[in-house]
Enzyme design. Structure first.
Site, PDB file in Angstrom:
ATOM      1  N   THR A   1      10.844  -0.368  -2.526  1.00 42.71           N
ATOM      2  CA  THR A   1      10.556  -1.802  -2.572  1.00 42.71           C
ATOM      3  C   THR A   1      11.443  -2.553  -3.560  1.00 42.71           C
ATOM      4  OG1 THR A   1       8.874  -3.417  -3.227  1.00 42.71           O
ATOM      5  CG2 THR A   1       8.708  -1.264  -4.237  1.00 42.71           C
TER       6      THR A   1
ATOM      7  N   TYR B   1       1.974  -0.870  -8.299  1.00 46.15           N
ATOM      8  CA  TYR B   1       2.571  -0.575  -6.994  1.00 46.15           C
ATOM      9  C   TYR B   1       4.062  -0.249  -7.146  1.00 46.15           C
ATOM     10  CZ  TYR B   1       4.810  -1.450  -2.526  1.00 46.15           C
ATOM     11  OH  TYR B   1       5.603  -1.332  -1.411  1.00 46.15           O
TER      12      TYR B   1
END
Ligand code: UDP
Length: 328
Positions: free
Chosen positions: A121, A145
Site C-alpha cells: 500500500t 494497517y
C-alpha cells in the site's frame, strides 16, 4: 504468457483478487483460490475454479493445501484493509495481516514456491515529502494497517536472503471502479471508501456524502488521491508475475496513474456520469489523511512494461454501472 504457471491466489474472492482471477481465467492460466470469506464474496468466484475455504491463520490447512496443489507462484491479496479499523483493533490487524501472512510465507518457503506477489500500500509512505511519490521516498507508516504491510515487505526480503523466494510488493494507490462487463465490483461491508459512498448517495441509499475537510493545502481544499482502475491493477499483477518468472530481481513497485483528483472533483464527475444529484456536507478532517497522495508510476512502466489504460471517467462509469446493478 508463454510460461506455465500454477498460481495460488489468497483473497481471490475479494475486490482486487476477484478481478485478478477474472484476468487469469481469460488468459487460461492455471490457478486456485483460498479465501476465508470473511470479507470476500463467494458469488464472485467463477464456478469452474478450484476454491478452498481456508484461513491463512490455519497453518495445518495451509500446509495441506500446498502439498495438494503445489503452486509455483503465490499472489497474496488476503488482508484486512481499513485504516480506521486497524487503529481501533490493532490485534485483529497484526493477527491477520502479519501472523497470517507470515504463515503463508513460511509455507511458501517450505514448499518451493518461486514467486510471490504481495498487495502492499501507498500508506507505507505516511505523509510523503515529495509528490509524485517514487519508491525511494522513505517509508514512514503512520497507522497499524500500514505497519502490517511494511512488516511483510521486510519479512519477504529477509526470507529471500535465506530461502530464495522472489517477490514483488505492489504498493497500490486508490483502487477503484468495477469490471467493464458488470460481473464483479466493489462491495464492502462496512463501506468506507469515497467512490462507493458517492455512488450510494447518487442512488439515494444515503442522504449525503461527508467531505472530510476542505481546508487542506490543495486547489479546492479537499484531499487529492490517485484513483486507479481495478482492472489496471489486475493487469499489473499479471505483469509482475511475468517479470519474476523471466528471472528479474525482487522489487517494490507503486501502482497508480500519476494523476490526482480531489474529493469535490470526484463528486462533480459522479454527478455528471450518474445524472443524479449528490448532496455533500463539509465535515471535519479524518484523522491520518495526508493532503495529497499521487504516484510516480515510472518504475512500473519501466520494469513491468505496464501503464494504466483507464481514466477517472472509466473508473466512475464502471463504478456507477456496478452500484446501480450489483451482483452481490
Ligand atoms: N473521503 C471523504 N468522505 C468519505 C470517505 C472518504 O471525504 O466518506 C475522502 C478521504 O478523506 C480521502 C479520499 O476521500 O481523502 C479517499 O478516501 P478513501 O477512504 O476512499 O481511500 P483512502 O485514500 O483513505 O485509502
Amino acid at each position: 504468457m508463454g510460461i506455465v504457471l500454477k498460481i495460488l491466489i489468497t483473497g481471490g474472492a475479494g475486490y482486487i483478487g476477484s478481478h485478478f482471477v477474472k484476468l487469469l481465467i481469460e488468459n487460461h492460466v492455471e490457478l486456485f483460490i483460498i479465501d476465508n470469506l470473511s470479507r470476500g464474496h463467494q458469488e464472485s468466484i467463477p464456478k469452474n475454479v478450484i476454491f478452498e475455504k481456508a484461513d491463512i491463520n490455519d497453518n495445518q490447512k495451509l500446509n495441506s493445501i500446498f502439498k495438494k496443489y503445489k503452486p509455483d507462484s503465490v499472489v497474496h491479496f488476503a488482508a484486512l484493509a481499513y485504516v480506521g479499523e486497524s487503529v481501533e483493533n490493532p490485534t485483529k490487524y497484526y493477527q491477520n495481516n502479519v501472523v497470517g501472512s507470515f504463515n503463508l510465507i513460511k509455507a511458501c518457503s517450505e514448499n518451493e514456491v518461486e514467486n510471490f506477489i504481495f498487495s502492499s500500500t501507498c500508506s507505507i509512505y505516511g505523509n510523503p515529502r515529495k509528490i509524485p511519490i517514487a519508491e525511494n521516498e522513505p517509508s514512514n507508516p503512520i497507522n497499524p494497517y500500514a505497519n502490517t504491510k511494511f512488516i511483510i515487505e521486510t519479512i519477504l526480503k529477509d526470507f529471500e536472503s535465506k530461502y530464495g523466494m522472489k517477490s514483488v510488493s505492489l504498493r497500490y494507490f486508490n483502487a477503484a471502479g468495477a469490471s467493464f462487463d458488470g460481473s464483479i465490483g466493489e462491495s464492502h461491508n462496512p463501506e468506507t471508501h469515497l467512490i462507493p459512498l458517492v455512488m450510494e448517495t447518487a442512488l439515494g441509499k444515503r442522504k449525503d456524502i461527508w467531505v472530510f475537510g476542505n481546508d487542506y493545502n490543495t486547489k479546492d481544499g479537499t484531499c487529492i488521491r490517485d484513483y486507479i482502475h481495478v482492472e489496471d491493477l489486475a493487469e499489473a499483477h499479471f505483469k509482475a508475475l511475468r517479470y519474476l518468472q523471466i528471472g528479474n530481481e525482487s522489487t517494490i513497485i507503486n501502482l497508480g496513474t500519476g494523476n490526482g483528483n480531489s474529493v469535490l472533483e470526484i463528486i462533480e464527475m459522479a454527478k455528471r456520469i450518474s445524472k443524479k444529484k449528490i448532496d455533500y456536507v463539509i465535515a471535519n478532517r479524518r484523522q491520518g489523511d495526508p493532503a495529497i497522495l499521487v504516484a510516480s508510476n515510472e518504475k512500473a512502466k519501466k520494469l513491468l512494461s505496464w501503464e494504466p489504460k483507464y481514466s477517472i471517467d472509466d473508473i466512475l462509469t464502471t463504478a456507477w454501472n456496478w452500484h446501480s446493478n450489483p451482483k452481490f
